[in-house]
Design a protein around this motif. Structure first.
Motif, PDB file in Angstrom:
ATOM      1  N   ARG A 197      -1.572  -8.787 -10.784  1.00  0.00           N
ATOM      2  CA  ARG A 197      -2.150  -8.284 -12.039  1.00  0.00           C
ATOM      3  C   ARG A 197      -3.384  -7.097 -11.911  1.00  0.00           C
ATOM      4  N   GLU A 198      -4.117  -7.577 -10.699  1.00  0.00           N
ATOM      5  CA  GLU A 198      -5.077  -6.673 -10.510  1.00  0.00           C
ATOM      6  C   GLU A 198      -4.494  -5.262 -10.364  1.00  0.00           C
ATOM      7  N   LEU A 199      -3.553  -5.025  -9.618  1.00  0.00           N
ATOM      8  CA  LEU A 199      -3.114  -3.618  -9.463  1.00  0.00           C
ATOM      9  C   LEU A 199      -2.953  -3.168 -10.709  1.00  0.00           C
ATOM     10  N   ILE A 212      -6.530  -2.382 -12.389  1.00  0.00           N
ATOM     11  CA  ILE A 212      -7.142  -1.235 -11.784  1.00  0.00           C
ATOM     12  C   ILE A 212      -6.318   0.149 -12.239  1.00  0.00           C
ATOM     13  N   LYS A 233      -7.480   1.298 -15.685  1.00  0.00           N
ATOM     14  CA  LYS A 233      -8.969   1.666 -15.734  1.00  0.00           C
ATOM     15  C   LYS A 233      -8.923   2.981 -15.190  1.00  0.00           C
ATOM     16  N   ASN A 234      -8.200   3.307 -14.199  1.00  0.00           N
ATOM     17  CA  ASN A 234      -8.210   4.857 -13.530  1.00  0.00           C
ATOM     18  C   ASN A 234      -7.745   5.682 -14.602  1.00  0.00           C
ATOM     19  N   ARG A 274     -11.262  11.128  -5.712  1.00  0.00           N
ATOM     20  CA  ARG A 274     -11.621   9.688  -5.425  1.00  0.00           C
ATOM     21  C   ARG A 274     -11.337   9.520  -3.812  1.00  0.00           C
ATOM     22  N   ILE A 287      -1.834   1.224  -5.196  1.00  0.00           N
ATOM     23  CA  ILE A 287      -2.604   1.407  -6.001  1.00  0.00           C
ATOM     24  C   ILE A 287      -2.482   2.681  -6.827  1.00  0.00           C
TER      25      ILE A 287
END
Lengths: 236, 399
Positions: free
Chosen positions: B6-8, B11, B14-15, B298, B318
């Motif tokens: 889920r985190e992936l 993130i 958000k990006n 980035r 990512i």
């Protein structure tokens, strides 16, 4: 005798700049033991940042060997090295280097994600550590909503997230005013004293360096002096 | 340690949120490509279904004779009234019936209208029922004794006369009254669709009304059960060719008719696939470009992530997921536009009397979304590898 957490043996780092070769490190040997607080000083270009990078397994030396918990890093690939770093070393940078789009909490959770911790554990640990560094009320703020000192606290919380043995700090107060800088240094000292973290800190201010048990002076990529700091200032 | 979690996605989200406008511009190619694909497939599927319906309704043992053979002849070629009897005598033929079609000037409530009039032999109306002219919404069908009776299509009133025309009313043709005795049910298959907006009457009367000699527009042939259609077509063809002294007609079964329709659709498809392919390629390159810029911006962040324990596969995942999400958003917008376009085509088709309804299946929706995400992810691979190859130390000192 106790084994060093990090040990470098006769390491050199040579940058090939085309016509000239620059020796950023020149045959340095150093052992860092658990619980030690070591500061590295030296003029610009003396190789202090390079030494910190090598000690923190961010940079492979051109010659010599680096041992993390007595394991040579030359035998590890970059991914293994990343994982070893994630577990063993927490980083604090001069410019904080937080991810701007993420909240304080998410920033602290990031290394735990990389370490493969499940989501609820990540959150629990991050919340606890942010509370410990005094940011319990500001966990959901983004870095740009925090002051410099608060940002560096978030960075410290991030460095502590995976419970590493070693904290590496590169000019941690360089971007802070005196008062915030003092608080950050105090926090770092406490980590060493209370939690027994090994701390490696690069600085160019002798006053700051004296907080450490021991200061290493570098010049032209060599350790030129090694000084024990007898009188450590400790704040109540 | 699982790489995908889920985190992936959170993130990646958000990006993307941080550079909304750029991401939006990037997805344009994907939007167009996916819209074209979705429209194409849903219309194709609809066409497929309408052809299948037609098969079910008309049956596979139906043969049609059309005038014309080669390119030049098709203009002048004519079928003959006698051809019907000729074909009925071919072995294996159950029956044959001619359809005549012409435009007719009719007067209704003092207004002149040109309507499409279809002539059939009322004796064969029962047998021809299968093409959709035996089922009545109201009234009765034509009988062999009817000369001036007509049945009208279900949409004739709405679309042609624009009045509530119904039973017992009449249309005038050169002073002759055509009495409406029945209204047909709406025909669902392509072929019978022409009855919907037309009037149908005794072919002898139609011939009398027409200034010029009218000849059969189609001869519809039904084979006896169990008859080999290809052999029967051959026999009919030979018989007609002997009689006409030349092959100025075509004998087709439904399979061939649907193939003809299919080849037209195929050509349109090819053009659309071309557009879709180019758009997706452009879209993919756009995503790649955006991601490369994003990797540059980035660099320092990547360095930090590597320093605090991110492995190469983690960094790659990512960026790839982020690129995939750009593709997915483009695909979702494209999907909606494609469904909209297919809807418009369906509407136009319905207005022109073609029973074509675009079909959007769940498979198509999922497929389109997965495909767009896939295009994004593939486009993200190279930028992701670039990102992951960043040296942490250099990245950290990067300004």
């Amino acid at each position: 005798m106790e084994k060093p957490v990090i040990r470098v043996e006769n390491v050199s780092k040579i940058y090939d700049m085309g016509k000239v070769q620059v020796k950023a490190l020149d045959g340095v040997s150093l052992s860092v033991y658990k619980g030690q607080f070591l500061s590295i000083m030296g003029p610009s270009g003396s190789g202090k940042t390079t030494l910190l990078d090598v000690l923190s397994a961010l940079l492979r030396p051109t010659k010599g060997e680096v041992f993390v918990n007595e394991k040579p890093i030359s035998k590890m690939d970059d991914n293994q090295l990343a994982q070893v770093r994630g577990k063993t070393i927490g980083f604090i940078f001069q410019t904080f280097n937080l991810i701007p789009r993420m909240s304080a909490l998410e920033n602290v959770m990031l290394p735990l994600w990389f370490a493969g911790k499940p989501i609820n554990e990540r959150k629990e640990i991050a919340e606890k550590i942010l509370g410990e560094v005094g940011l319990g009320q500001r966990m959901n703020h983004k870095p740009n909503e925090l002051s410099g000192g608060q940002r560096q606290r978030v960075a410290i919380a991030r460095a502590l997230a995976t419970n590493p043995d070693v904290i590496v700090a590169d000019e941690p107060t360089g971007n802070l005013d005196t008062a915030s800088g003092e608080q950050i240094l105090e926090l770092i000292s406490q980590l060493n004293k209370k939690q027994g973290k090994t701390v490696l800190m690069v600085t160019h201010e002798s006053e700051i360096a004296e907080r450490a048990h021991e200061t290493i002076f570098l010049r032209d990529g060599k350790i030129v002096k090694n000084k024990k700091n007898e009188t450590r200032r400790t704040k109540k | 340690m699982s790489l995908i979690d889920r985190e992936l996605f959170s993130i990646a989200f958000k990006n993307l949120k941080g550079r909304r406008l750029r991401s939006f511009l990037t997805i344009f190619g994907i939007v167009v490509g996916i819209a074209a694909i979705v429209a194409l497939i849903s219309i194709g599927e609809g066409l497929n279904q309408s052809v299948t319906d037609q098969f079910d309704q008309l049956g596979t043992n139906t043969i049609m004779i059309l005038p014309g053979g080669g390119f030049v002849e098709s203009v002048f070629a004519k079928l003959d009234d006698d051809d019907v009897d000729l074909i009925e005598n071919v072995k294996g033929v159950d029956f044959a019936a001619a359809l005549y079609i012409t435009g007719l000037q009719v007067e209704y409530k003092g207004e002149m209208k040109t309507v499409i009039a279809i002539g059939i032999d009322p004796e064969k109306i029962e047998q021809l029922g299968f093409i959709g002219i035996a089922n009545l919404e109201e009234g009765r069908n034509l009988t062999p004794h009817d000369t001036t009776a007509v049945v009208i299509g279900s949409k004739f009133g709405d679309r042609i006369i624009k009045d509530d025309i119904g039973l017992k009313q009449s249309l005038n043709v050169n002073g002759n009254k055509l009495r409406i005795v029945g209204i047909l049910e709406e025909a669902q298959n392509n072929f019978a669709g022409m009855f919907n907006t037309a009037i149908t009457m005794n072919s002898d009367t139609l011939k009398d009304f027409s200034d010029t000699k009218i000849t059969p527009f189609r001869i519809i042939v039904k084979a006896l059960p169990g008859e080999d259609i290809d052999e029967l077509k051959e026999r009919i063809s030979n018989q007609l060719e002997r009689d006409h002294d030349k092959k100025d007609f075509q004998v087709m079964d439904l399979q061939q008719i649907s193939e003809m329709a299919g080849s037209i659709v195929g050509m349109i498809s090819l053009v659309l696939i071309g557009i879709a392919g180019i758009s997706l390629l452009v879209g993919g390159i756009g995503i790649m470009n955006t991601m490369l810029m994003s990797v540059l911006e980035r660099t320092k962040e990547v360095g930090v992530m590597k320093a605090i324990g991110a492995t190469t596969p983690r960094i790659i995942s990512i960026f790839v997921v982020e690129a995939g999400m750009i593709g997915l958003v483009g695909g979702a917008i494209g999907l909606l536009l494609g469904i909209g376009a297919a809807g418009i085509v369906s509407l136009v088709a319905e207005l022109t009397g073609l029973p074509l309804t675009a079909v959007v299946t769940p498979t198509l929706i999922i497929g389109a979304l997965a495909f767009s995400m896939g295009v994004g992810m593939i486009a993200g691979v190279y930028p992701a590898i670039r990102a992951a190859s960043v040296e942490p130390v250099e990245a950290l000192r990067y300004e």
